[in-house]
Design a protein around this motif. Structure first.
Motif, PDB file in Angstrom:
ATOM      1  N   UNK A  24     -17.485   2.304   1.246  1.00  0.00           N
ATOM      2  CA  UNK A  24     -16.388   2.771   0.414  1.00  0.00           C
ATOM      3  C   UNK A  24     -16.591   4.226   0.016  1.00  0.00           C
ATOM      4  N   UNK A  25     -17.803   4.547  -0.458  1.00  0.00           N
ATOM      5  CA  UNK A  25     -18.071   5.905  -0.926  1.00  0.00           C
ATOM      6  C   UNK A  25     -17.909   6.898   0.220  1.00  0.00           C
TER       7      UNK A  25
ATOM      8  N   UNK B 106     -23.983  -0.767   5.223  1.00  0.00           N
ATOM      9  CA  UNK B 106     -22.553  -0.950   5.022  1.00  0.00           C
ATOM     10  C   UNK B 106     -22.131  -0.849   3.567  1.00  0.00           C
ATOM     11  N   UNK B 107     -23.085  -1.011   2.638  1.00  0.00           N
ATOM     12  CA  UNK B 107     -22.679  -0.972   1.233  1.00  0.00           C
ATOM     13  C   UNK B 107     -22.244   0.432   0.808  1.00  0.00           C
TER      14      UNK B 107
ATOM     15  N   UNK C  97      -6.646   4.832   2.543  1.00  0.00           N
ATOM     16  CA  UNK C  97      -7.918   4.122   2.407  1.00  0.00           C
ATOM     17  C   UNK C  97      -7.760   2.675   2.868  1.00  0.00           C
ATOM     18  N   UNK C  98      -6.598   2.083   2.538  1.00  0.00           N
ATOM     19  CA  UNK C  98      -6.344   0.701   2.942  1.00  0.00           C
ATOM     20  C   UNK C  98      -6.403   0.544   4.451  1.00  0.00           C
TER      21      UNK C  98
ATOM     22  N   UNK D  53     -14.078   7.329   1.316  1.00  0.00           N
ATOM     23  CA  UNK D  53     -13.210   8.120   0.433  1.00  0.00           C
ATOM     24  C   UNK D  53     -13.625   9.582   0.466  1.00  0.00           C
TER      25      UNK D  53
ATOM     26  N   UNK E 223      -9.978   0.582   5.571  1.00  0.00           N
ATOM     27  CA  UNK E 223     -10.687  -0.657   5.234  1.00  0.00           C
ATOM     28  C   UNK E 223     -10.220  -1.821   6.099  1.00  0.00           C
ATOM     29  N   UNK E 224      -8.894  -1.937   6.289  1.00  0.00           N
ATOM     30  CA  UNK E 224      -8.370  -3.069   7.051  1.00  0.00           C
ATOM     31  C   UNK E 224      -8.840  -3.034   8.502  1.00  0.00           C
TER      32      UNK E 224
ATOM     33  N   UNK F 119       0.855  -1.179   0.000  1.00  0.00           N
ATOM     34  CA  UNK F 119       0.000   0.000   0.000  1.00  0.00           C
ATOM     35  C   UNK F 119       0.896   1.235   0.000  1.00  0.00           C
ATOM     36  N   UNK F 120       0.497   2.236  -0.761  1.00  0.00           N
ATOM     37  CA  UNK F 120       1.289   3.455  -0.807  1.00  0.00           C
ATOM     38  C   UNK F 120       2.576   3.318  -1.596  1.00  0.00           C
TER      39      UNK F 120
ATOM     40  N   UNK G  44     -11.095  12.452   1.908  1.00  0.00           N
ATOM     41  CA  UNK G  44     -10.689  13.561   1.045  1.00  0.00           C
ATOM     42  C   UNK G  44     -11.010  14.895   1.699  1.00  0.00           C
TER      43      UNK G  44
ATOM     44  N   UNK H 120      -4.886  10.488  -2.614  1.00  0.00           N
ATOM     45  CA  UNK H 120      -5.018   9.336  -3.494  1.00  0.00           C
ATOM     46  C   UNK H 120      -3.999   8.254  -3.130  1.00  0.00           C
ATOM     47  N   UNK H 121      -3.443   8.339  -1.926  1.00  0.00           N
ATOM     48  CA  UNK H 121      -2.511   7.311  -1.461  1.00  0.00           C
ATOM     49  C   UNK H 121      -3.323   6.138  -0.917  1.00  0.00           C
ATOM     50  N   UNK H 122      -3.145   4.966  -1.516  1.00  0.00           N
ATOM     51  CA  UNK H 122      -4.047   3.889  -1.125  1.00  0.00           C
ATOM     52  C   UNK H 122      -3.757   3.380   0.276  1.00  0.00           C
TER      53      UNK H 122
END
Lengths: 195, 223, 243
Positions: free
Chosen positions: A75-76, A71-72, A118-119, A79, A122-123, A25-26, A83, A113-115
């Motif tokens: 992601x939206x 929960x769906x 977000x990672x 992010x 999520x983790x 990641x990153x 941001x 935009x560094x994953x």
């Protein structure tokens, strides 16, 4: 998993499953901003700071999402909130601490935009960490990212002075170096296992 | 870039993403999934197709809406649109195969943070008509998928002795386990870049030799 | 939806074309409208997709659980979910602390599949293991998720000697019924002496230990509640047969 100790979570994100070298990641800033040790430090610290902020945001958003059973939209909302949080941090830093802004400011937009950010969010959700565990996880991840990028920058600064075949200049050589770093970090695996 | 010159769709729009502007090998974008999920061919293929789908879907919507999106909020709008398509593909993969979904892990959702997609939205889809954008996006998507497959096949072949799960080398082959571990990702991508650099270097030398030979003959002719 | 959409877009266009005169105010309206429309559109698409795929996803998950449960309870062809409530009684249906009871074709209770997890070499090892009702032992285990080193840690799934540990691994409760009579422990390769010991794979000791520890922890947690209530597991099957 609930029940993991805080120190283990920190160590896990910091060394054993290093965000850059084991989880990939990153990678973009890792390869892009690792030319000089000074900039690498700034990038690492800025990312670690944003990781902490977004980890806290993500924890509370997830609580809300789970409460409403939607929960769906995770992601939206993650992010979007990350941001905006970065934007807010940037603006308040500009206003209240111009010195810090001059050092870290230019890296903040890059981080959105560094994953790794977000990672992390999520983790920590997938692992069902509670609030303090999430904090420990994000601190470990930030420290791990900083460590990886600073080590890489140190290697590349030395390499500037070395004679290398012209075909291997640039990204190819950086990737090989990253591979060696990642190989050595695999030695940390097993730190938390067994007693 | 021939961006504002013409609105006609050309072959070049399609091909540029595959070779000349290949997102992985030339532009070094979207590296996280490239390294993380290429430990087998099937994962690489699934990731490539999922990314292509998100790229096409988001480019289409952004291209259609390009006259209405105010400049100040464009990034926010793009991110929401991209995240929507990622959520869609996330659920689609879960419905198709849970095993594949578990193998790809969080990296499906991390397509959101793939700089290729936001980069395409900003540089191409927001300025070009639908068809041109789709052609270019498809080229980029295929270029990305090819790159993932290039990594995935080498890593699976060396690290597991198989391709697409079929044994290739037989029972006596001792797999190079490191290839399917994280360091292998860095090494194989580095090796591909070395190869491309070498090809480019050889071509350059050839061109140099040719032009020297050509200038040599003209010089001699002049004498 | 699309009609409302195009209407909103039309409005935006009107606003934009008139914004030469009133730039700042009109502009922020345009931003709000566009963001709202895009958010609505995205919400609509996502909800539609979730609705569309929900049955297929539920079916996939059911098949995956079923496959694992039937693997760890030899002979089982039917499964039922139960969970422990806060007071420790067994309730039918899923919940936190879910157990999967496995039955043979005649509806006889064969065993219970229980989930356990422990820290392995690289990350936590999550497994499902079967508790045999007749033998009061561990019948088999399968890995749900792990990230162990290929070629070393993942031997726990293929090593015949290691797999032979399970099948008759003792998991008997003590006289008081509040813990295992003998805790399940993983011992160094080649030193297994008792039926409650797991013989580790040499070269993958940490992963072997994680498997043993995961089973022991979850057995200590579940079995004291489960064993006295086995009749609850047997009962609902009979009731549904009567219908």
């Amino acid at each position: 998993m609930p029940g993991e100790s805080l120190s283990f979570i920190f160590l896990n994100a910091f060394l054993i499953n290093n965000f850059v070298l084991a989880l990939f990641l990153g990678i973009c800033p890792f390869l892009g901003v690792s030319g000089k040790i000074n900039t690498a430090w700034s990038m690492g610290l800025a990312s670690a700071f944003v990781m902490l902020i977004s980890s806290i945001c993500a924890y509370f958003i997830n609580e809300v999402l789970v409460a409403f059973n939607i929960e769906f939209l995770r992601l939206i909302s993650y992010i979007a909130v990350i941001a905006s949080a970065v934007q807010l941090v940037e603006m308040s830093m500009k206003k209240f601490s111009p010195v810090l802004f001059r050092q870290l400011g230019i890296f903040l937009p890059l981080i959105t935009t560094n994953c790794a950010i977000l990672g992390l969010a999520l983790f920590q959700t997938f692992k069902e960490y509670d609030f303090t565990q999430s904090l420990s996880y994000s601190l470990g991840a930030g420290a791990g990212f900083t460590l990886a990028i600073v080590l890489m920058a140190g290697l590349r600064e030395k390499l500037e002075l070395a004679e290398v075949p012209s075909v291997s200049k640039g990204a190819a050589l950086s990737l090989m170096l990253a591979g060696l770093l990642s190989l050595s970090f695999m030695g940390f695996a097993g730190l938390g296992g067994g007693h | 870039m021939s961006q504002n010159k013409t609105t006609a769709v050309t072959m070049d729009d399609f091909l540029s993403g595959i070779w000349r502007e290949n997102p992985v090998f030339v532009m070094l974008l979207g590296m996280c999934p490239v390294l993380a999920v290429t430990n087998s061919v099937i994962n690489a293929l699934a990731m490539g197709l999922a990314t292509t789908f998100v790229l096409l879907g988001s480019s289409a919507i952004i291209s259609l809406l390009r006259h209405w999106i105010p400049k100040e909020v464009r990034i926010a709008t793009y991110i929401v649109i991209i995240a929507t398509f990622v959520t869609i593909i996330d659920y689609a993969i879960q419905a198709i195969s849970l095993e594949l979904y578990n193998a790809l892990g969080a990296f499906i959702q991390l397509i959101v943070a793939n700089c290729i997609i936001l980069g395409r939205a900003e540089a191409h889809a927001s300025r070009q008509p639908l068809l041109k954008t789709l052609t270019n996006g498809l080229g980029m998507g295929i270029g990305f998928t090819i790159a993932l497959l290039a990594l995935g096949s080498v890593r699976e072949l060396l690290g597991n002795g198989s391709l697409l799960g079929h044994d290739i080398f037989g029972a006596h082959f001792e797999p190079w386990v490191v290839m399917i571990l994280p360091p292998g990702g860095f090494f194989v991508l580095g090796a591909w870049l070395l190869l491309f650099n070498y090809i480019r270097e050889v071509k350059k030398q050839k061109r140099l030799a040719e032009s020297r030979a050509a200038s040599g003959t003209t010089a001699r002719a002049l004498v | 939806m699309s009609e409302a959409d195009s209407k909103a877009m039309h409005e935006t266009q009107v606003i934009q074309s008139s914004n030469e005169a009133l730039r700042p105010k009109a502009n922020s309206t345009a931003m709000l409208v566009v963001l709202t429309v895009v958010a609505m559109l995205s919400g609509f698409l996502v909800v539609m997709m979730v609705q569309l795929t929900a049955p297929a996803i539920a079916e996939n998950k059911r098949l995956a659980i079923e496959k694992a449960v039937f693997q760890v309870i030899p002979g089982a062809v039917e499964r039922r979910d139960f969970h422990l409530d806060a007071g420790g009684s067994l309730i039918p249906g899923e919940g936190p602390d879910t157990l999967y009871a496995g039955y043979d074709a005649d509806g006889k209770l064969l065993g219970v599949a229980i989930e356990g997890s422990a820290q392995g070499y690289a990350d936590s090892v999550r497994q499902l293991w079967g508790y045999g009702v007749e033998c009061q032992c561990v019948t088999a285990f399968t890995i749900i998720k792990f990230a162990e080193t290929p070629g070393l840690g993942d031997k726990v799934l293929t090593d015949a000697g290691f797999l032979a540990n399970f099948g008759a691994l003792e998991a008997r409760l003590n006289a008081a019924g509040d813990a295992l009579a003998n805790a399940i422990v993983t011992v160094k390769h080649g030193t297994k002496k008792h039926p409650w010991e797991v013989d580790a794979i040499s070269g993958a000791t940490i992963t072997s230990r994680a498997v043993g520890k995961g089973i022991n922890d979850s057995a200590q947690h579940f079995l004291p509640h489960l064993v006295p209530q086995l009749d609850v597991l047997r009962a609902p099957k009979a009731a549904s047969q009567g219908e």
